[in-house]
Design a protein around this motif. Structure first.
Motif, PDB file in Angstrom:
ATOM      1  N   THR A 165      43.358  39.562  58.644  1.00  0.00           N
ATOM      2  CA  THR A 165      43.347  39.440  58.008  1.00  0.00           C
ATOM      3  C   THR A 165      41.457  40.322  57.431  1.00  0.00           C
ATOM      4  OG1 THR A 165      43.258  37.308  58.527  1.00  0.00           O
ATOM      5  CG2 THR A 165      41.626  37.214  56.369  1.00  0.00           C
ATOM      6  N   GLN A 166      40.406  40.952  57.914  1.00  0.00           N
ATOM      7  CA  GLN A 166      39.604  42.259  57.793  1.00  0.00           C
ATOM      8  C   GLN A 166      40.594  42.877  57.052  1.00  0.00           C
ATOM      9  OE1 GLN A 166      35.393  42.386  60.566  1.00  0.00           O
ATOM     10  NE2 GLN A 166      36.425  44.176  59.993  1.00  0.00           N
ATOM     11  N   ASN A 167      41.087  43.311  57.547  1.00  0.00           N
ATOM     12  CA  ASN A 167      41.283  44.545  56.829  1.00  0.00           C
ATOM     13  C   ASN A 167      42.098  44.776  56.100  1.00  0.00           C
ATOM     14  OD1 ASN A 167      41.066  45.766  59.527  1.00  0.00           O
ATOM     15  ND2 ASN A 167      43.010  46.037  60.380  1.00  0.00           N
ATOM     16  N   ARG A 168      42.585  43.395  55.568  1.00  0.00           N
ATOM     17  CA  ARG A 168      43.176  43.074  54.178  1.00  0.00           C
ATOM     18  C   ARG A 168      42.434  42.689  53.465  1.00  0.00           C
ATOM     19  NH1 ARG A 168      48.959  44.001  54.509  1.00  0.00           N
ATOM     20  NH2 ARG A 168      49.809  43.397  56.385  1.00  0.00           N
ATOM     21  N   ILE A 169      41.497  42.107  53.637  1.00  0.00           N
ATOM     22  CA  ILE A 169      40.406  42.301  52.172  1.00  0.00           C
ATOM     23  C   ILE A 169      39.474  43.128  51.986  1.00  0.00           C
ATOM     24  CG2 ILE A 169      37.865  40.761  52.019  1.00  0.00           C
ATOM     25  CD1 ILE A 169      38.611  38.397  54.155  1.00  0.00           C
ATOM     26  N   VAL A 170      39.285  44.521  52.990  1.00  0.00           N
ATOM     27  CA  VAL A 170      38.746  45.271  52.771  1.00  0.00           C
ATOM     28  C   VAL A 170      39.962  46.012  51.875  1.00  0.00           C
ATOM     29  CG1 VAL A 170      38.310  47.781  54.347  1.00  0.00           C
ATOM     30  CG2 VAL A 170      37.837  45.735  55.212  1.00  0.00           C
ATOM     31  N   LEU A 195      46.109  47.153  39.913  1.00  0.00           N
ATOM     32  CA  LEU A 195      45.508  45.670  40.326  1.00  0.00           C
ATOM     33  C   LEU A 195      46.391  45.005  41.380  1.00  0.00           C
ATOM     34  CD1 LEU A 195      43.283  45.543  36.816  1.00  0.00           C
ATOM     35  CD2 LEU A 195      42.326  44.959  39.347  1.00  0.00           C
ATOM     36  N   GLU A 196      47.814  45.657  40.831  1.00  0.00           N
ATOM     37  CA  GLU A 196      48.424  44.223  41.410  1.00  0.00           C
ATOM     38  C   GLU A 196      49.431  45.056  42.624  1.00  0.00           C
ATOM     39  OE1 GLU A 196      53.700  44.158  40.763  1.00  0.00           O
ATOM     40  OE2 GLU A 196      52.460  45.704  39.230  1.00  0.00           O
ATOM     41  N   ARG A 197      48.589  46.397  43.721  1.00  0.00           N
ATOM     42  CA  ARG A 197      48.170  46.399  45.457  1.00  0.00           C
ATOM     43  C   ARG A 197      47.480  45.381  45.260  1.00  0.00           C
ATOM     44  NH1 ARG A 197      47.670  52.603  44.887  1.00  0.00           N
ATOM     45  NH2 ARG A 197      47.229  51.783  47.383  1.00  0.00           N
ATOM     46  N   ALA A 198      46.382  45.440  44.454  1.00  0.00           N
ATOM     47  CA  ALA A 198      44.605  44.648  45.410  1.00  0.00           C
ATOM     48  C   ALA A 198      45.858  42.918  45.488  1.00  0.00           C
ATOM     49  CB  ALA A 198      43.584  44.834  44.194  1.00  0.00           C
ATOM     50  N   ALA A 229      45.830  40.418  48.597  1.00  0.00           N
ATOM     51  CA  ALA A 229      44.590  39.428  48.555  1.00  0.00           C
ATOM     52  C   ALA A 229      45.795  37.764  49.102  1.00  0.00           C
ATOM     53  CB  ALA A 229      44.521  39.483  47.520  1.00  0.00           C
ATOM     54  N   GLU A 230      46.686  38.756  48.086  1.00  0.00           N
ATOM     55  CA  GLU A 230      48.127  37.233  49.003  1.00  0.00           C
ATOM     56  C   GLU A 230      48.646  37.385  50.712  1.00  0.00           C
ATOM     57  OE1 GLU A 230      51.199  37.389  46.580  1.00  0.00           O
ATOM     58  OE2 GLU A 230      50.064  36.851  44.812  1.00  0.00           O
ATOM     59  N   GLN A 231      48.498  38.532  51.145  1.00  0.00           N
ATOM     60  CA  GLN A 231      49.130  39.367  52.398  1.00  0.00           C
ATOM     61  C   GLN A 231      47.295  38.313  53.501  1.00  0.00           C
ATOM     62  OE1 GLN A 231      49.683  42.895  52.989  1.00  0.00           O
ATOM     63  NE2 GLN A 231      51.860  42.751  51.720  1.00  0.00           N
ATOM     64  N   ALA A 232      46.379  38.770  52.749  1.00  0.00           N
ATOM     65  CA  ALA A 232      44.942  38.094  53.450  1.00  0.00           C
ATOM     66  C   ALA A 232      44.927  36.258  53.968  1.00  0.00           C
ATOM     67  CB  ALA A 232      44.101  38.725  53.025  1.00  0.00           C
ATOM     68  N   ARG A 239      45.729  31.575  56.326  1.00  0.00           N
ATOM     69  CA  ARG A 239      46.474  30.010  56.736  1.00  0.00           C
ATOM     70  C   ARG A 239      47.316  30.731  58.127  1.00  0.00           C
ATOM     71  NH1 ARG A 239      49.034  29.796  50.952  1.00  0.00           N
ATOM     72  NH2 ARG A 239      47.543  28.942  49.741  1.00  0.00           N
ATOM     73  N   ALA A 240      47.801  31.443  58.502  1.00  0.00           N
ATOM     74  CA  ALA A 240      48.337  31.546  59.765  1.00  0.00           C
ATOM     75  C   ALA A 240      47.089  30.953  61.159  1.00  0.00           C
ATOM     76  CB  ALA A 240      49.261  32.507  59.738  1.00  0.00           C
ATOM     77  N   VAL A 241      46.013  31.697  60.352  1.00  0.00           N
ATOM     78  CA  VAL A 241      45.630  31.761  62.146  1.00  0.00           C
ATOM     79  C   VAL A 241      44.927  30.044  61.994  1.00  0.00           C
ATOM     80  CG1 VAL A 241      42.871  32.276  62.602  1.00  0.00           C
ATOM     81  CG2 VAL A 241      44.574  33.823  61.956  1.00  0.00           C
ATOM     82  N   VAL A 242      44.678  29.636  60.798  1.00  0.00           N
ATOM     83  CA  VAL A 242      44.115  27.668  61.054  1.00  0.00           C
ATOM     84  C   VAL A 242      45.537  27.263  61.390  1.00  0.00           C
ATOM     85  CG1 VAL A 242      43.315  26.148  59.394  1.00  0.00           C
ATOM     86  CG2 VAL A 242      42.860  28.777  58.489  1.00  0.00           C
TER      87      VAL A 242
END
Length: 416
Positions: free
Chosen positions: A238-243, A267-270, A274-277, A282-285
């Motif tokens: 998650t942290q790498n995705r947010i970075v 912006l589409e890539r961002a 964000a969706e992957q993060a 959610r998977a961690v939760v």
């Protein structure tokens, strides 16, 4: 209609209780044979001690008695709360015979090798008699002349198929008698072991404290390992995705001034990052506390695990209500880890999960038809299952002979 359904449910519950009791009684017959063997060996050693040649064999005989008694403790703990045995017997024959634990085992071996074995044989004979009378019309012609009437208790002459079919009426009586008697026989067989094989109050408390100390340390280790796993999942995923989202947003902000056409692609890539993060978060939760347990029952949540398992899986549940949230979460993760192991290591074609509630304990049993040979020391996640169960004052048992099948049994105290 409601009364009829209630009676049917009561009959089904009684039938399940009878089958479970019969299964327990059959296991008691096995330990009863061992107890009879130990009793005969103790009698031989006692007679040899009278002539002075059996004293060296007495400690060995008492150790054999302890092995048989421990096997009975394991059997009783599978159905009821765990039966904690006494500590090791003191050295010396006189001190050992004065030990309350050894004396209790001596009393148990006499009771179980006689009363326990007798109740088990009686319980096994009742359903066998029902099967015998139910199938009597198929083989009565093979009996010698005069013996067919014995199956009808000499109430009528068995000479044709119609009179042979009448013998099937006795099967109904044997079945009804089994439903009435077998659960009581199971309690009668287990009573001496519950009474005589438990540790004395002081010894039980000391062993209990030692057990709780060990399980507390294991629970703390499991908690620390869980925190490290969550930290790795958040840091590496998650942290790498947010970075990446932050970097892409910065690139898009700079591109607006230089090349507005490329800003939309960035912006589409961002947005994708964000969706992957969010999905990884959610998977961690879900690995901390499955949200499905909040919205649905434990049986429904496990049905979802079974549907996602690559090995065909069936779930059967006999739960009249909900258990504590922590207990359901432990059962959920136990089944999830077990199904993962089955899919990765067992080579099984089918796996079954059974849930039941007995005497305020939640019992979870996972059985697969794989090649067996599972080992906790092989790093397959079984140690984690044991630690989760023991952290809740539960028990974990596994049987996995080479060639299979593999059966995991987890028992958890089901408080409110």
């Amino acid at each position: 209609m409601t009364v009829r359904r209630t009676r049917l449910e009561g009959l089904l519950a009684r039938s399940r209780a009878t089958v479970d009791a019969l299964d327990h009684l059959v296991g008691g017959v096995g330990t009863g044979i061992l107890a009879l063997t130990a009793l005969l060996w103790l009698a031989v050693v006692a007679l040899l001690c009278l002539v002075g040649v059996g004293l060296p064999m007495a400690p060995v005989a008492l150790r054999g008695l302890r092995v048989v008694a421990d096997r009975e403790r394991v059997r009783l703990s599978q159905r009821d709360p765990e039966l904690v045995g006494p500590g090791p017997p003191p050295p010396g024959l006189r001190a050992a015979l004065a030990d309350p634990g050894v004396r209790g085992e001596l009393g148990w071996v006499v009771c179980h090798s006689t009363l326990g074995l007798l109740t088990g044989v009686i319980a096994m004979s009742l359903p066998l008699a029902a099967v015998r009378d139910l199938t009597f019309p198929l083989w009565w012609r093979l009996l010698p002349p005069g013996e067919a009437e014995d199956a009808a208790l000499n109430l009528w002459r068995v000479g044709d198929q119609r009179s042979a079919l009448a013998v099937c009426v006795f099967a109904v009586g044997w079945t009804a008698l089994s439903l009435l008697v077998i659960p009581g026989l199971e309690r009668l067989q287990s009573w001496p072991g519950r009474r005589l094989l438990s540790a004395p109050p002081g010894g039980d408390l000391a062993l209990r404290v030692a057990h709780l100390t060990a399980t507390r340390a294991a629970a703390l280790d499991a908690h620390a390992a869980e925190l490290r796993r969550i930290e790795r999942s958040l840091h590496d995923g998650t942290q790498n995705r947010i970075v990446a989202v932050t970097v892409l947003l910065g690139a898009a902000r700079r591109a607006v001034a230089r090349d507005p056409a490329s800003a939309g692609e960035i912006l589409e890539r961002a947005q994708g990052a964000a969706e992957q993060a969010l999905a990884e978060l959610r998977a961690v939760v879900r690995t901390i506390l499955p949200p499905v347990l909040e919205d649905r029952s434990l049986a429904d949540a496990l049905s979802g695990l079974a549907a996602a398992c690559p090995v065909p899986c069936t779930v059967t549940a006999d739960l009249p209500g909900r258990c504590a949230a922590s207990v359901e979460a432990t059962a959920y993760f136990t089944v999830a880890e077990a199904l993962t192991n089955v899919a990765r290591h067992s080579g099984a074609g089918r796996v079954s999960v059974a849930l039941s509630l007995r005497r305020d304990r939640l019992l979870v049993q996972i059985t697969d038809d794989g090649h067996g040979g599972a080992d906790e020391r092989a790093g397959s996640g079984l140690v984690g299952i044991r630690r989760r169960a023991e952290a809740h004052d539960g028990t974990f048992m596994m049987t996995s002979p080479p060639g299979g099948p593999t059966t995991l049994k987890v028992s958890l105290p089901c408080g409110s």
